[in-house]
Design an enzyme around this catalytic site. Sequence first.
Site: not given
Ligand code: RB5
Length: 150
Positions: A13, A70, A72, A103, A138
């Site tokens: 994203d 993304c 996180t 694994h 596994h």
């Molecule tokens: C975008 O602001 C953020 O929510 C996205 O990149 C991600 O971290 C979602 O899990």
Amino acid sequence: MNKSQSPIIIGSDHAAYPLKEKVKLFLLEQGIKIQDAGTHSEESVDYSDFGIKVASAVSTQEFQRGILLCGTGLGMSMVANRFPHVRAALCNDVFSAKMSREHNDANILVLGGRLIGDILAFELVRTWLDTPFEGGRHQGRLDKFDKIPQ
Ligand code: RB5
């Protein structure tokens, strides 16, 4: 890294767009072919759209491996793991990247673009691509959850 590595589909994203571009260059420099599923700028988008593109291509085996990024890594992991036969692993440390292959036979690597720097991202990608699945006990464990009805 193995240059005969099958092509990799990659997507992110907006939050991880800058890191995606750097990971793309890193892969290309290693001689690995990639398909970029987007996004193509830092304009705000929904991570789910790009997670779906990459995970569906891995689920249908159009691609053997994918990389998703993304902010996180959490949202992309949640989306990708809805798809049959997808084993997406959020790895922001090298040990997890290694174990996710040995694994768990992870077929999608997920990175948190707001959590890690470029050099760590490259090391995670290198480790993940270079580490084989151990199989054996596994495989039986993976088979159990691959059989869960979708
Ligand atoms: C975008 O602001 C953020 O929510 C996205 O990149 C991600 O971290 C979602 O899990």
